[in-house]
Design an enzyme around this catalytic site. Structure first.
Site, PDB file in Angstrom:
ATOM      1  N   LYS A  47       0.843  -1.207   0.000  1.00 19.71           N
ATOM      2  CA  LYS A  47       0.000   0.000   0.000  1.00 19.71           C
ATOM      3  C   LYS A  47       0.870   1.244   0.000  1.00 19.71           C
ATOM      4  CE  LYS A  47      -3.923  -2.219   2.191  1.00 19.71           C
ATOM      5  NZ  LYS A  47      -4.473  -2.718   3.459  1.00 19.71           N
ATOM      6  N   GLN A  67      -4.963  -1.299   9.555  1.00 20.83           N
ATOM      7  CA  GLN A  67      -4.850  -2.655   9.015  1.00 20.83           C
ATOM      8  C   GLN A  67      -5.431  -3.668  10.005  1.00 20.83           C
ATOM      9  OE1 GLN A  67      -3.517  -3.466   5.872  1.00 20.83           O
ATOM     10  NE2 GLN A  67      -4.290  -5.501   6.350  1.00 20.83           N
ATOM     11  N   ASP A 125     -11.335   2.926   3.845  1.00 21.66           N
ATOM     12  CA  ASP A 125     -11.735   1.515   3.775  1.00 21.66           C
ATOM     13  C   ASP A 125     -13.255   1.389   3.622  1.00 21.66           C
ATOM     14  OD1 ASP A 125      -9.894  -0.504   3.676  1.00 21.66           O
ATOM     15  OD2 ASP A 125      -9.504  -0.525   5.838  1.00 21.66           O
TER      16      ASP A 125
END
Ligand code: NDP
Length: 309
Positions: free
Chosen positions: A59, A103, A126
């Site tokens: 990422k 995460q 997200d």
């Protein structure tokens, strides 16, 4: 009638994602030149989970390559919930940061629901915050979870208008199945969500013009589950033993999807491979969400340029 098995078009998610990242990089360049604005993504990782470390590194690299600011916060596994919440609070207030991603999974002593709820919904790239879940359900603009967004982009690239298509989504998780179904509904598909309690799943799947498998069961979807000519999107990422018995004995694995690719390719009109289908779209859509949220924060209309052929 031809005696050769029909071969589905293989949807090249890797190539589509690369082109999408190039378009985002171009849009970011314009944003910097015209508005002196650089989108910024903060990724927070707690602990040493090896798979998560790889995701976070990828990422970070792809965020940089798109010309965005990338901040990775690597926290020790002993970090307390309070410390993590205080970092999120600081990132919420940081004007250089437009996207915050925590995460998952988090260590067991941290309440993931509480942490996700603490992220500013307008920085929730997200798309997991309850406000964004609600916006998606209500058909309002918000931030949409990256994997289903990537699936939808592949489908729209292939079909254009999806109106009236019968769609079946196998899986009802909050991160893939449910948002995927909402997105397809938003495109005026007739949507069925199937799950582990669905009766006669193969028959339900055979109704689908668009079949999305997000289950986590290796090669579960077989040829006779698929309507001839249907489009099959395989979200699954499953590690199974290597086909080579020597390598398998050494513990070597390979990745397969939730769809039996070989069987599907003989029946479907189009199918995503694993790897190289949906997977690469997820990070590309994370970058897209970060770009979108930077534009919205500045009151600028997000605009992705087409690439010259
Ligand atoms: P979850 O485990 O959260 O959800 C799985 C869903 O599949 C559940 O709704 C479950 O039903 C359903 N299910 C399980 N077994 C069956 C069965 N035998 N028949 C029908 N339905 C079944 O998984 P996720 O949604 O998080 O992920 C799904 C897959 O996608 C995984 O392989 C994951 O690795 C992959 N993935 C890939 C991503 C990418 O970037 N490509 C990103 C995220 C996930 P029930 O609710 O009834 O238990």
């Amino acid at each position: 009638m031809s005696d050769t098995a029909p071969t589905a078009r293989v949807i090249d998610g890797k190539a589509y994602a690369a082109a999408l990242r190039a378009r985002i990089a171009r849009a970011v360049e314009t944003l910097k030149l015209r508005h002196n604005l650089q989108p910024g993504l903060a990724v927070v990782i707690v602990g040493e989970d090896p798979a998560s470390q790889i995701y976070v590194r990828n990422k970070g690299e792809q965020t940089h390559e798109a010309g965005m600011r990338s901040d990775t916060h690597r926290l020790d596994a002993s970090t307390t919930e309070e410390q993590l919440l205080s970092l999120i609070d600081a990132l919420n207030g940081d004007p250089h940061i437009h996207g915050i991603l925590v995460q998952l999974p988090l260590p067991a002593h941290i309440d993931a629901t509480k942490v996700l709820a603490a992220i500013d919904p307008d920085k929730d790239v997200d798309g997991f915050h309850i406000i964004n879940v609600g916006r998606l359900a209500a058909g309002l603009p918000g931030l949409v979870p990256c994997t289903p967004l990537g699936c939808l982009m592949l489908l729209k690239d292939l079909h254009g208008d999806l109106t009236g298509k019968r769609a079946v989504v196998i899986g009802r998780s909050n991160i893939v199945g449910k948002p995927m179904a909402q997105l397809l509904l938003g495109e005026s598909c007739t949507v069925t969500i199937a799950h582990s309690r669905t009766r006669d799943l193969p028959a339900v799947c055979r109704e689908a013009d668009i079949l999305v498998a997000a289950v986590g069961r290796p090669e579960m979807v077989k040829a006779d589950w698929i309507k001839p000519g249907a489009t099959v999107i395989d979200v699954g990422i499953n590690r199974v033993p290597s086909l080579d018995p020597v390598k398998a004995a050494e513990g070597k694995t390979r990745v397969v999807g939730d769809v039996d690719f070989k069987e599907a390719a003989a029946v479907a009109g189009a199918v995503t491979p694993v790897p190289g289908g949906v997977g690469p779209m997820t990070i590309a859509c994370l970058l897209l969400n970060t770009y979108t949220s930077a534009c919205r924060a500045a009151g600028i209309e997000p605009e992705l340029p087409e690439l010259a052929a």
